[in-house]
Design a protein around this motif. Sequence first.
Motif, PDB file in Angstrom:
ATOM      1  N   LEU A 154       0.827  -1.199   0.000  1.00  0.00           N
ATOM      2  CA  LEU A 154       0.000   0.000   0.000  1.00  0.00           C
ATOM      3  C   LEU A 154       0.867   1.258   0.000  1.00  0.00           C
ATOM      4  CD1 LEU A 154      -2.599   1.658   0.256  1.00  0.00           C
ATOM      5  CD2 LEU A 154      -2.486   1.298   2.733  1.00  0.00           C
ATOM      6  N   THR A 155       1.862   1.286   0.860  1.00  0.00           N
ATOM      7  CA  THR A 155       2.757   2.449   0.946  1.00  0.00           C
ATOM      8  C   THR A 155       3.498   2.655  -0.370  1.00  0.00           C
ATOM      9  OG1 THR A 155       3.027   2.099   3.310  1.00  0.00           O
ATOM     10  CG2 THR A 155       4.693   3.443   2.227  1.00  0.00           C
ATOM     11  N   SER A 156       4.008   1.580  -0.941  1.00  0.00           N
ATOM     12  CA  SER A 156       4.751   1.664  -2.199  1.00  0.00           C
ATOM     13  C   SER A 156       3.882   2.229  -3.318  1.00  0.00           C
ATOM     14  CB  SER A 156       5.272   0.276  -2.577  1.00  0.00           C
ATOM     15  OG  SER A 156       5.848   0.293  -3.857  1.00  0.00           O
ATOM     16  N   TRP A 157       2.674   1.677  -3.496  1.00  0.00           N
ATOM     17  CA  TRP A 157       1.790   2.155  -4.566  1.00  0.00           C
ATOM     18  C   TRP A 157       1.285   3.561  -4.302  1.00  0.00           C
ATOM     19  CZ3 TRP A 157       1.464   0.944  -9.343  1.00  0.00           C
ATOM     20  CH2 TRP A 157       1.873  -0.320  -9.766  1.00  0.00           C
ATOM     21  N   ASP A 158       1.036   3.880  -3.049  1.00  0.00           N
ATOM     22  CA  ASP A 158       0.597   5.217  -2.703  1.00  0.00           C
ATOM     23  C   ASP A 158       1.667   6.241  -3.091  1.00  0.00           C
ATOM     24  OD1 ASP A 158      -1.507   6.842  -1.354  1.00  0.00           O
ATOM     25  OD2 ASP A 158       0.148   7.327   0.008  1.00  0.00           O
ATOM     26  N   GLU A 159       2.922   5.927  -2.817  1.00  0.00           N
ATOM     27  CA  GLU A 159       4.027   6.831  -3.167  1.00  0.00           C
ATOM     28  C   GLU A 159       4.199   6.931  -4.681  1.00  0.00           C
ATOM     29  OE1 GLU A 159       7.345   5.234  -1.026  1.00  0.00           O
ATOM     30  OE2 GLU A 159       6.621   5.968   0.911  1.00  0.00           O
ATOM     31  N   ARG A 160       4.114   5.804  -5.372  1.00  0.00           N
ATOM     32  CA  ARG A 160       4.260   5.808  -6.837  1.00  0.00           C
ATOM     33  C   ARG A 160       3.165   6.642  -7.498  1.00  0.00           C
ATOM     34  NH1 ARG A 160       6.126  -0.268  -8.577  1.00  0.00           N
ATOM     35  NH2 ARG A 160       7.391  -0.617  -6.727  1.00  0.00           N
ATOM     36  N   LEU A 161       1.933   6.409  -7.070  1.00  0.00           N
ATOM     37  CA  LEU A 161       0.825   7.161  -7.647  1.00  0.00           C
ATOM     38  C   LEU A 161       0.952   8.652  -7.332  1.00  0.00           C
ATOM     39  CD1 LEU A 161      -2.096   4.675  -6.942  1.00  0.00           C
ATOM     40  CD2 LEU A 161      -1.131   5.265  -9.175  1.00  0.00           C
TER      41      LEU A 161
END
Length: 147
Positions: free
Chosen positions: A96-103
């Motif tokens: 979740l953290t990884s995708w949140d940062e990427r987006l």
Amino acid sequence: MAWDEWEQLKAEAAGRHPTRLRIDGLPGENGPAAPPGGGGPGTLRHKGGPWTRAAGTAGDLQTDTITARTALRRAHEGTADGLTGLAGLEALKSVLTSWDERLGRVRDECGSLEPKLRQVAVILGEVDTEVGNSAKSVVVPGTRRGE
């Protein structure tokens, strides 16, 4: 290595891999090249459309990214309560953290690109108009306007 042997090797290599430089719009071996999208030798055309469409796409992507990021966060709400004690909870939080940062980075980049692309369309449109007006004032003997 003898000079003659070197010359022979160069000639053989050139025969296997001929190098040719061709600039679009200039005559090639078989006559004039027709550039993609029309025009022809000596014709330079620009339209603001591609730049404006690219800016619109960047804006749409920014909006879609914000929507996806919100949906991703909502989908993960409450999962921590139901997965307490499971080893997969930390992996899920990490994803979740990884995708949140990427987006977030995609959103920021698209937000930065949109006004820049719109500005390119304006600048090139103004330059093209100015150059076109200057070119119209040049009188070339033996030609008619509109040719």
